[in-house]
Every structure is written in C-alpha cells, then in structure tokens.
Scaffold this active site. Structure first.
Site, short mmCIF file in Angstrom:
data_model
loop_
_atom_site.label_atom_id
_atom_site.label_comp_id
_atom_site.label_asym_id
_atom_site.label_seq_id
_atom_site.Cartn_x
_atom_site.Cartn_y
_atom_site.Cartn_z
CE LYS A 45 -0.60 3.65 1.59
NZ LYS A 45 -0.18 4.52 1.95
CB SER A 46 2.60 3.05 0.69
OG SER A 46 3.98 2.68 1.22
N GLY A 61 3.22 -1.22 7.72
CA GLY A 61 4.03 -0.80 7.92
C GLY A 61 4.98 -0.99 7.03
CB THR A 62 6.37 -1.52 3.58
OG1 THR A 62 5.35 -1.95 3.09
CG2 THR A 62 7.34 -1.38 2.65
CD1 TRP A 87 14.59 5.63 -4.49
CD2 TRP A 87 12.73 7.46 -3.13
NE1 TRP A 87 14.30 7.43 -4.39
CE2 TRP A 87 13.29 8.68 -3.97
CE3 TRP A 87 11.07 7.23 -2.12
CZ2 TRP A 87 12.54 9.55 -3.72
CZ3 TRP A 87 11.73 8.35 -1.68
CH2 TRP A 87 11.54 9.43 -3.25
CG HIS A 114 4.75 -4.22 -1.88
ND1 HIS A 114 5.30 -4.11 -0.71
CD2 HIS A 114 5.32 -3.10 -2.24
CE1 HIS A 114 5.38 -2.62 -0.48
NE2 HIS A 114 5.27 -1.93 -1.30
NE ARG A 136 -2.31 -0.54 9.12
CZ ARG A 136 -2.82 0.51 8.74
NH1 ARG A 136 -2.06 0.83 7.22
NH2 ARG A 136 -3.52 1.75 9.13
CB SER A 144 -4.12 2.02 3.83
OG SER A 144 -3.08 2.54 4.05
CB THR A 234 6.39 10.25 16.42
OG1 THR A 234 7.16 11.19 15.27
CG2 THR A 234 6.99 9.75 16.99
NE ARG A 263 -5.62 6.66 4.80
CZ ARG A 263 -6.60 5.99 5.88
NH1 ARG A 263 -7.66 6.87 5.64
NH2 ARG A 263 -6.57 5.68 6.61
N1 LIG Z 1 5.29 5.90 12.23
C1 LIG Z 1 4.42 5.59 11.39
N2 LIG Z 1 3.36 5.83 12.22
C2 LIG Z 1 2.07 4.78 12.18
N3 LIG Z 1 1.76 4.85 10.58
C3 LIG Z 1 2.40 4.78 9.91
C4 LIG Z 1 4.11 5.53 10.49
N4 LIG Z 1 4.55 5.18 8.64
C5 LIG Z 1 3.89 4.61 8.39
N5 LIG Z 1 2.58 4.86 8.62
C6 LIG Z 1 1.54 4.44 7.98
O1 LIG Z 1 1.55 3.03 6.83
C7 LIG Z 1 0.81 3.15 5.87
C8 LIG Z 1 1.32 2.76 4.26
O2 LIG Z 1 1.96 1.75 4.44
P1 LIG Z 1 3.14 1.34 4.13
O3 LIG Z 1 4.59 2.16 4.82
O4 LIG Z 1 3.66 -0.64 3.70
O5 LIG Z 1 2.92 1.63 2.30
S1 LIG Z 1 3.90 1.44 1.23
O6 LIG Z 1 4.10 -0.33 0.67
O7 LIG Z 1 5.13 2.20 1.54
O8 LIG Z 1 3.42 1.88 0.21
C9 LIG Z 1 0.15 4.48 5.91
O9 LIG Z 1 -1.38 3.75 6.34
P2 LIG Z 1 -2.46 5.00 6.69
O10 LIG Z 1 -2.44 5.99 6.99
O11 LIG Z 1 -4.02 4.09 7.26
O12 LIG Z 1 -3.06 5.03 5.06
C10 LIG Z 1 1.21 5.14 6.63
O13 LIG Z 1 -0.05 5.88 7.12
#
Ligand SMILES: Nc1ncnc2c1ncn2[C@@H]1O[C@H](COP(=O)(O)OS(=O)(=O)O)[C@@H](OP(=O)(O)O)[C@H]1O
Length: 302
Positions: A45-46, A61-62, A87, A114, A136, A144, A234, A263
């Site tokens: 997802k990102s 959480g990537t 990246w 991925h 997740r 997301s 954070t 987001r």
């Molecule tokens: N530090 C921290 N704390 C809480 N949440 C965080 C953090 N870093 C990234 N995110 C949230 O992770 C979502 C993005 O997922 P990925 O990083 O796996 O995306 S990707 O695969 O790299 O595209 C995306 O989730 P959503 O906000 O629910 O869309 C990010 O906001």
C-alpha cells in the site's frame, strides 16, 4: 490528472508497469542474497522510486519498518533518514532501479519487497539472509490501499470503496491477494530466518518491538537508539520528513492534491469506512481464507 496506468503481470499477479519489467522481476527472483542482507517483506500500500521517483503500494508498515531499521543500522544517527530517500536506503528488489541502486554496495544491504513468498523463497532459502515480514489488519490495509489508489496515478482508478473492497477480497487488485501474500510468507516460518511483526505491535510498543528486531538482527540497540526511534519514527515526524513521506514524487505519478501518503497512521480506521454488510462479507471471506492459520497476532475483526 490522467492515470499513467500500465500493468506488468508476473507469477500471476498484476504490478505497476512503470516500475516493473520482466527483466526487473527476473532479477529479483534470481537475486543472490548475501548472509548480511535484511529483507523487509510486506503486502502493499505505498511506495519507492529511483533518482526521479516512482512508487508502489503498501499499507502494512513498510515505510515505518524502513525508517526503524535505518535508525537501528545507523545506531540512532538520524542523518541517513533525514538526507536519503527511503527508496535508496531500502530499495525495492523487484523494481527497475534496484540493480543500479545496489551496484557497489558493500555494507549491510537493507532491501524491500512486495512480492509473494513463492517468487523469492527459492533464492532466500539458498541464503542466510534475514527476512522481516510486516503485516497489518487487512481491513485497515484495504482502507489504506483504497486511499492510496486515489493518489497513485500508476494504479487503476479504485472507483467507489465498495467496488474496491470487492476486488481486494477477490485478490484482483495490483499485488494480488492479501490472503495469499500473508499465508505464503507465514508458510516460510520453518524454512527461512524470518521474523513476523505487525503494524499494531509497532503502534502498541515501538521500543519493545525495536528491541525484538535488534535481537533478531544480532544488532543490540545502542544507547540513544531508542531515543532516536521515539523521536524520528512517530507518525508526525515521518509525515514531515520528505525522505520518508513521498512528497518528492512528482504529481504526474502521485497526485498530492488527493491526499497524503502518510494519511492517518491509526489502528482501526476501517470502522469509519466499512458498512455492516461489508464487514460481514469481509469476516466471512477472512474466515474462509485464514480460519486455521496461526497468525502472529489476532486482529480485532469485529
Ligand atoms: N510512523 C508511522 N506511524 C503510524 N503509521 C504509519 C507510520 N509510517 C507509515 N504509516 C502508515 O502506514 C501506511 C503506509 O503503509 P506502507 O508504508 O506499508 O505503504 S507502502 O507499501 O510503502 O506503500 C499508511 O497508513 P494509512 O495512514 O492508514 O493510510 C501510513 O500512514
């Protein structure tokens, strides 16, 4: 803004064609892992890119794990996380820029993927590389991922949330089925040197999870590393870090007017998106797919 959607299909799954070719995917599948390599594996997802950005999806959480491991490896020195795009710090193995990004890299390599387990497992099983799989709650992944589709011009138009959710449950979205991805990587638990971590654990106890990561990686946390993690990993700090928040990606690839990559960053956002009917359908499908699986965590699905 127009979509620049081109699709590449590999191992039965659709992937964004501006980032993946048969050559780059073959490179990943045949990758010569080193014993010191650390691979972050997630369902999407990102995002990543190269010298001029691109992106891919996540939601698991990537980006968070990339940031945490960058700080663990730098012993808490925030400069790499503040000056080098994620990246480049942790390139996506399957993307077109990876071969070049890894050229001449002698130090410990942090990689991201991925791809499903069955594509990388043979190469990983031949090596002693370590794998960290981040998962997740799939309901939050779906939310997301949906919002990410709205920004990411290299992914199909998601349409309504309901239409997107149907595709997500069918596994016809880009990157394939979440269920297959998670089950595939969980199936490697006795075959690889792999640690399972959840997004929810990171939320609940960032420092405790980081200590578990340090133990797994044989890299005990240096004094100050935990403080640095609390400061730089954070949601707010990463949302404001251009090296982690994908704001460097050009608007024709990622339409920032549609929202932010970083987001909300919360647990349980699905409750604000799912109708009771969607929730019931999701729970049924989840039970059919994951019923007997031993999971690293039990997500609250109700
Ligand atoms: N530090 C921290 N704390 C809480 N949440 C965080 C953090 N870093 C990234 N995110 C949230 O992770 C979502 C993005 O997922 P990925 O990083 O796996 O995306 S990707 O695969 O790299 O595209 C995306 O989730 P959503 O906000 O629910 O869309 C990010 O906001």
């Amino acid at each position: 803004m127009e979509r620049m959607e081109v699709t590449e299909t590999f191992a039965g799954i659709a992937l964004p064609g501006h980032l993946h070719t048969q050559e780059s995917l073959g490179f990943a599948a045949a990758f010569a892992f080193r014993p010191t390599d650390v691979l972050i594996a997630t369902y999407p997802k990102s995002v990543p890119c190269q010298a001029g950005p691109a992106l891919t999806p996540s939601s698991a959480g990537t980006t968070w794990m990339q940031e945490i491991l960058t700080l663990l490896f730098s012993l808490g020195d925030a400069r790499p996380a503040k000056t080098i795009p994620n990246w480049e710090r942790a390139p996506w193995l399957e993307q077109i820029y990876c071969r070049e990004a890894l050229r001449d890299t002698e130090t410990r390599r942090l990689l991201t993927t991925h791809l499903p387990a069955h594509v990388l497992a043979p190469a990983l099983q031949r090596s002693k590389a370590k794998v960290i799989y981040v998962a997740r709650n799939p309901k939050d992944v779906a939310v997301s991922f949906y919002h990410f589709h709205r920004l990411a011009k290299f992914l199909p138009d998601p349409g309504s949330f309901d239409a997107f959710l149907t595709q997500f449950l069918e596994g016809t979205v880009h990157y394939g089925s979440w269920f297959d991805h998670v089950k595939g990587w969980l199936g490697q638990r006795h075959l690889l040197d792999i640690l399972y971590v959840t997004y929810e654990e990171l939320h609940q106890d960032l420092c405790g999870t980081a200590q578990r990561l340090g133990t797994f990686l044989g890299c005990p946390l240096a004094p100050g590393t935990l403080t640095a993690l609390e400061q730089h990993c954070t949601f707010a700090a990463m949302r404001d870090n251009a090296m982690a928040n994908y704001s460097l990606i050009p608007p024709e690839i990622m339409d920032h007017s549609q929202g932010r990559f970083m987001r909300k960053g919360v647990v349980g956002d699905w409750r604000d998106h799912f109708s009771p009917q969607q929730n019931a359908l999701f729970n049924q499908r989840y039970q059919e797919e994951m019923g007997d699986m031993e999971l690293p965590t039990q997500w609250p699905m109700a």
